[in-house]
Design an enzyme around this catalytic site. Sequence first.
Site, PDB file in Angstrom:
ATOM      1  N   HIS A   1      64.301  51.435  51.863  1.00 27.19           N
ATOM      2  CA  HIS A   1      64.268  52.656  51.379  1.00 27.19           C
ATOM      3  C   HIS A   1      65.560  53.365  51.857  1.00 27.19           C
ATOM      4  CE1 HIS A   1      63.265  57.002  51.219  1.00 27.19           C
ATOM      5  NE2 HIS A   1      62.296  56.663  50.209  1.00 27.19           N
TER       6      HIS A   1
ATOM      7  N   GLU B   1      66.396  54.601  43.340  1.00 29.27           N
ATOM      8  CA  GLU B   1      66.437  55.921  43.978  1.00 29.27           C
ATOM      9  C   GLU B   1      67.580  56.353  44.484  1.00 29.27           C
ATOM     10  OE1 GLU B   1      62.056  56.914  45.792  1.00 29.27           O
ATOM     11  OE2 GLU B   1      63.303  55.958  47.223  1.00 29.27           O
TER      12      GLU B   1
HETATM   13  P1  PGA Z   1      61.127  62.480  46.787  1.00 29.58           P
HETATM   14  O1  PGA Z   1      61.093  61.122  47.666  1.00 29.58           O
HETATM   15  O2  PGA Z   1      60.068  62.141  45.822  1.00 29.58           O
HETATM   16  O3  PGA Z   1      60.509  63.525  47.947  1.00 29.58           O
HETATM   17  O4  PGA Z   1      62.497  62.640  46.426  1.00 29.58           O
HETATM   18  C1  PGA Z   1      61.163  59.890  47.032  1.00 29.58           C
HETATM   19  C2  PGA Z   1      61.481  58.870  47.946  1.00 29.58           C
HETATM   20  O5  PGA Z   1      62.081  59.217  49.035  1.00 29.58           O
HETATM   21  O6  PGA Z   1      60.847  57.810  47.824  1.00 29.58           O
END
Ligand code: PGA
Length: 256
Positions: free
Chosen positions: A93, A165
């Site tokens: 992540h 992401e």
């Molecule tokens: P968020 O986080 O939905 O709060 O943007 C997503 C993540 O960090 O996995």
Amino acid sequence: MKTYIVGNWKLNFTVGEASIYLHKLLKTLPNYRDLEIVVAPSTLALQPLSLQVDRHKIKLAAQNGFYRDTGAYTGETSFAQLRGLVNYAIIGHSERRYVLHENDKEIAKKVAAAIRNHITPILCIGEIESERAFGETKDVIRDQLIGGLSEVSDDELAKVIIAYEPVWAISSAKSAKLASPDEIAEVVDLIRKTLSETYGAKAAEGVPVLFGGSVNPSNAGAYLTVPGVNGLLIGASSLILSEFVDIIEVAKRVRA
Ligand code: PGA
């Protein structure tokens, strides 16, 4: 392919709060056959929640794990210890990459350790804002993908999930922006092309690719209909039970 709805609780909820949330969520949800609903509580909550969860409805994910199974590694929790408690593990992540300085080499070892312990890794990749601004998105995505999967064999690719992401779209980023469906489609396409070059087109097709970054009930439908997107990784909005349930409802409608 199933649609994945994954709630990443990050460093939120005590064990008691997590248990109450899970209890309410289990009571609300029917058993959706085509949806894979997953929550990722803190490591501390995984043991009690694994006894509480109904795995026909919801699966558990770890937010991290260590790449060695046992040994002198103070403070770590291994995938060997997580084995049996969770079905999935979020690996790489952006908060672990940029706040806790994890690199692709460690991430690759974690992906391998998860697979070795029968846990499906959800490998997170994504560019930061300045990389996008300088036109480096493609290189970053390819490097993180190839780097993170460097210990994954042809046979093992079917056991991997990728989450795209964009770091600048994560709600905790300063002045987070929403990613557009076109921006996501382009990167998801690049992910499948890169997988295809290494593992072949057929294997690449079978890898679920999730999107994450400020997903909430009002944009979930648009993100789930981006070509090639097989699910969502949700942070802030997953902490509010009613919003998480609404996102699941959206997913059910979109996939019906
Ligand atoms: P968020 O986080 O939905 O709060 O943007 C997503 C993540 O960090 O996995």
